[in-house]
Design a protein around this motif. Structure first.
Motif, PDB file in Angstrom:
ATOM      1  N   ILE A 184       1.301  -1.158   0.253  1.00 45.56           N
ATOM      2  CA  ILE A 184       0.355  -0.159   0.076  1.00 45.56           C
ATOM      3  C   ILE A 184       1.471   0.685   0.045  1.00 45.56           C
ATOM      4  CG2 ILE A 184      -1.503   1.327   1.459  1.00 45.56           C
ATOM      5  CD1 ILE A 184      -3.452  -1.253   1.683  1.00 45.56           C
ATOM      6  N   VAL A 185       2.265   1.056   0.714  1.00 45.45           N
ATOM      7  CA  VAL A 185       2.485   2.658   0.277  1.00 45.45           C
ATOM      8  C   VAL A 185       3.163   2.821  -0.368  1.00 45.45           C
ATOM      9  CG1 VAL A 185       5.609   2.933   1.386  1.00 45.45           C
ATOM     10  CG2 VAL A 185       4.388   1.967   2.762  1.00 45.45           C
ATOM     11  N   ILE A 186       3.100   2.185  -1.723  1.00 48.68           N
ATOM     12  CA  ILE A 186       3.897   1.710  -2.600  1.00 48.68           C
ATOM     13  C   ILE A 186       2.651   2.430  -3.416  1.00 48.68           C
ATOM     14  CG2 ILE A 186       4.992   0.917  -5.149  1.00 48.68           C
ATOM     15  CD1 ILE A 186       6.002  -1.726  -3.141  1.00 48.68           C
ATOM     16  N   THR A 187       1.624   1.714  -3.656  1.00 45.31           N
ATOM     17  CA  THR A 187       0.490   2.224  -4.369  1.00 45.31           C
ATOM     18  C   THR A 187       0.129   3.698  -4.251  1.00 45.31           C
ATOM     19  OG1 THR A 187      -0.868   1.461  -3.008  1.00 45.31           O
ATOM     20  CG2 THR A 187       0.019  -0.528  -4.685  1.00 45.31           C
ATOM     21  N   ALA A 188       0.117   3.746  -2.457  1.00 43.32           N
ATOM     22  CA  ALA A 188      -0.027   5.950  -2.184  1.00 43.32           C
ATOM     23  C   ALA A 188       0.251   6.165  -3.234  1.00 43.32           C
ATOM     24  CB  ALA A 188      -0.255   5.556  -1.032  1.00 43.32           C
ATOM     25  N   ILE A 189       1.442   6.032  -3.291  1.00 37.75           N
ATOM     26  CA  ILE A 189       2.982   6.983  -3.419  1.00 37.75           C
ATOM     27  C   ILE A 189       2.558   7.540  -5.489  1.00 37.75           C
ATOM     28  CG2 ILE A 189       4.735   7.555  -4.100  1.00 37.75           C
ATOM     29  CD1 ILE A 189       5.996   6.026  -0.881  1.00 37.75           C
ATOM     30  N   SER A 190       2.050   6.105  -5.708  1.00 40.39           N
ATOM     31  CA  SER A 190       1.985   6.542  -7.048  1.00 40.39           C
ATOM     32  C   SER A 190       0.373   6.992  -7.550  1.00 40.39           C
ATOM     33  CB  SER A 190       2.350   4.987  -7.865  1.00 40.39           C
ATOM     34  OG  SER A 190       1.886   5.022  -9.149  1.00 40.39           O
ATOM     35  N   ALA A 191      -0.895   6.961  -6.762  1.00 40.53           N
ATOM     36  CA  ALA A 191      -1.856   7.552  -6.812  1.00 40.53           C
ATOM     37  C   ALA A 191      -1.485   9.015  -6.637  1.00 40.53           C
ATOM     38  CB  ALA A 191      -2.853   7.053  -5.929  1.00 40.53           C
ATOM     39  N   THR A 192      -0.354   8.817  -5.434  1.00 42.07           N
ATOM     40  CA  THR A 192      -0.231  10.519  -4.874  1.00 42.07           C
ATOM     41  C   THR A 192       0.041  11.153  -5.804  1.00 42.07           C
ATOM     42  OG1 THR A 192      -1.025   9.717  -2.711  1.00 42.07           O
ATOM     43  CG2 THR A 192       0.003  12.018  -3.403  1.00 42.07           C
ATOM     44  N   VAL A 193       1.180  11.029  -6.365  1.00 39.91           N
ATOM     45  CA  VAL A 193       2.047  11.571  -7.264  1.00 39.91           C
ATOM     46  C   VAL A 193       0.484  11.694  -8.605  1.00 39.91           C
ATOM     47  CG1 VAL A 193       3.718  11.702  -8.758  1.00 39.91           C
ATOM     48  CG2 VAL A 193       4.291  10.604  -6.669  1.00 39.91           C
ATOM     49  N   ARG A 194       0.358  11.345  -9.178  1.00 39.06           N
ATOM     50  CA  ARG A 194      -0.149  11.462 -10.456  1.00 39.06           C
ATOM     51  C   ARG A 194      -2.039  12.737  -9.848  1.00 39.06           C
ATOM     52  NH1 ARG A 194      -2.088   9.070 -15.566  1.00 39.06           N
ATOM     53  NH2 ARG A 194      -3.275  10.835 -15.993  1.00 39.06           N
ATOM     54  N   GLN A 195      -2.556  12.425  -8.545  1.00 39.10           N
ATOM     55  CA  GLN A 195      -3.501  12.844  -8.491  1.00 39.10           C
ATOM     56  C   GLN A 195      -2.821  14.669  -8.078  1.00 39.10           C
ATOM     57  OE1 GLN A 195      -6.556  12.387  -8.603  1.00 39.10           O
ATOM     58  NE2 GLN A 195      -7.383  10.668  -7.755  1.00 39.10           N
ATOM     59  N   ALA A 196      -1.613  14.684  -7.506  1.00 37.16           N
ATOM     60  CA  ALA A 196      -0.753  16.071  -7.173  1.00 37.16           C
ATOM     61  C   ALA A 196      -0.734  16.433  -8.470  1.00 37.16           C
ATOM     62  CB  ALA A 196       0.277  15.580  -6.061  1.00 37.16           C
ATOM     63  N   TYR A 197      -0.163  16.024  -9.804  1.00 34.62           N
ATOM     64  CA  TYR A 197       0.019  17.067 -11.154  1.00 34.62           C
ATOM     65  C   TYR A 197      -1.025  16.914 -11.386  1.00 34.62           C
ATOM     66  CZ  TYR A 197       1.291  16.863 -15.885  1.00 34.62           C
ATOM     67  OH  TYR A 197       1.689  16.953 -17.469  1.00 34.62           O
ATOM     68  N   GLU A 198      -2.862  15.790 -11.216  1.00 27.41           N
ATOM     69  CA  GLU A 198      -4.236  16.808 -11.650  1.00 27.41           C
ATOM     70  C   GLU A 198      -4.317  17.712 -11.013  1.00 27.41           C
ATOM     71  OE1 GLU A 198      -5.032  15.457 -14.402  1.00 27.41           O
ATOM     72  OE2 GLU A 198      -3.740  13.865 -14.895  1.00 27.41           O
ATOM     73  N   GLY A 199      -3.748  18.087 -10.252  1.00 26.07           N
ATOM     74  CA  GLY A 199      -4.404  19.389  -9.025  1.00 26.07           C
ATOM     75  C   GLY A 199      -5.121  19.124  -8.116  1.00 26.07           C
ATOM     76  N   ASN A 200      -5.941  17.541  -8.218  1.00 28.28           N
ATOM     77  CA  ASN A 200      -6.940  17.257  -7.169  1.00 28.28           C
ATOM     78  C   ASN A 200      -6.475  17.194  -5.374  1.00 28.28           C
ATOM     79  OD1 ASN A 200      -8.448  17.215  -9.567  1.00 28.28           O
ATOM     80  ND2 ASN A 200      -7.552  15.366  -9.883  1.00 28.28           N
ATOM     81  N   LEU A 201      -5.206  17.504  -4.819  1.00 28.63           N
ATOM     82  CA  LEU A 201      -5.304  17.414  -3.991  1.00 28.63           C
ATOM     83  C   LEU A 201      -5.080  18.324  -2.945  1.00 28.63           C
ATOM     84  CD1 LEU A 201      -3.549  14.693  -1.632  1.00 28.63           C
ATOM     85  CD2 LEU A 201      -0.788  16.006  -3.246  1.00 28.63           C
ATOM     86  N   LEU A 202      -5.161  18.029  -1.701  1.00 26.54           N
ATOM     87  CA  LEU A 202      -5.517  18.557  -1.000  1.00 26.54           C
ATOM     88  C   LEU A 202      -5.236  17.904   0.482  1.00 26.54           C
ATOM     89  CD1 LEU A 202      -9.476  18.386  -0.124  1.00 26.54           C
ATOM     90  CD2 LEU A 202      -8.570  20.289  -1.120  1.00 26.54           C
ATOM     91  N   LEU A 203      -3.746  19.302   0.123  1.00 27.85           N
ATOM     92  CA  LEU A 203      -2.171  19.031   1.278  1.00 27.85           C
ATOM     93  C   LEU A 203      -2.862  18.657   3.136  1.00 27.85           C
ATOM     94  CD1 LEU A 203       0.605  18.393   1.230  1.00 27.85           C
ATOM     95  CD2 LEU A 203       0.928  20.634   0.868  1.00 27.85           C
TER      96      LEU A 203
END
Length: 258
Positions: A184-203
């Protein structure tokens, strides 16, 4: 962010962290509904959930490693396909209407009720009579399914990876849970990087949730596994049933407003 919202996020993170260490899940089944309740969009909820899951899963995995219960080789074998399929999940999530995401997430919660029971049956079944699967394909299937769910719904994916490890790889339940939390550490990092790039992340919201989860994961990895499996299973399945009804309600409201 108001004080009330801060308390809700921290408490929700704590509960999700406890579930993460106890059941080998990321905690998104709790985090996403909380964020949706606070009036964030489903895509923001899934993106922010993944950030919190990074903190929670790292906390639990470090504790498992310190106790000698984490096999990094198993984690990497499942983590590589999980990271790849997480990108596909994020892409599908960004292209889907909010109410569709909520409906699918509600269905996932209902499926999880069965998967938890399925996992318990696998625990007591005779593995000698189970079908043998190709190890390479089994690992890709297990990791890929977890990664897809992580990117699509903002969950860790452990709720599917744990039973699949038991079914396809014939792992014991405790080993499957510990490996799942590491993946889950790996999958969450992968998904978060993409979501941050898309501008969807609430830091900030994600950090608050993650800090609560960090504490919860430390508690559950040390103490809560001592609870009877039957009690934990009943509580968790009941919780998922209530959450699914609430998510379907939110999906209906979202559809009405679209």
């Amino acid at each position: 962010m108001s004080t009330a919202e801060l308390i809700v996020l921290a408490t929700g993170g704590l509960v999700s962290g406890i579930m993460a260490g106890l059941l080998g899940i990321g905690g998104g089944v709790i985090l996403v509904p909380i964020l949706v309740t606070l009036s964030y969009t489903p895509i923001q909820a899934t993106a922010t959930s993944n950030l919190a899951i990074i903190i929670t899963s790292v906390s639990g995995s470090i504790q498992n490693w310190r106790m000698g219960y984490l096999d990094w080789k198993r984690v990497i074998y499942l983590g590589i396909p999980a990271a790849i399929f997480a990108q596909l999940g994020v892409y599908l999530a960004t292209k889907s209407p909010p109410y569709i995401l909520l409906i699918l997430f509600g269905i996932l919660l209902l499926i999880n009720i069965y998967l938890v029971q399925w996992r318990n049956r696998l625990k007591t079944s005779d593995r000698a009579t189970q079908t043998t699967f190709n190890p390479f394909i089994a690992k890709i299937t297990t990791g890929g399914a977890g990664g897809l769910l992580a990117g699509l719904f903002g969950v860790g994916g452990g709720v599917i990876m744990v039973p699949l490890q038991m079914l396809l790889l014939k792992e014991e339940i405790k080993l499957a849970i510990q490996t799942s939390l590491g993946v889950i550490v790996i999958t969450a990092i992968s998904a978060t990087v993409r979501q941050a790039y898309e501008g969807n992340l609430l830091l900030m919201q994600g950090i608050v949730l993650g800090c609560g989860g960090l504490i919860g994961a430390q508690i559950s990895t040390r103490a809560l596994p001592k609870l009877p499996d039957r009690v934990v299973s009943v509580i968790f399945r009941s919780f998922l049933g209530i959450l699914s009804l609430y998510i379907f309600y939110r999906a209906w409201l979202s559809y009405q407003g679209s």
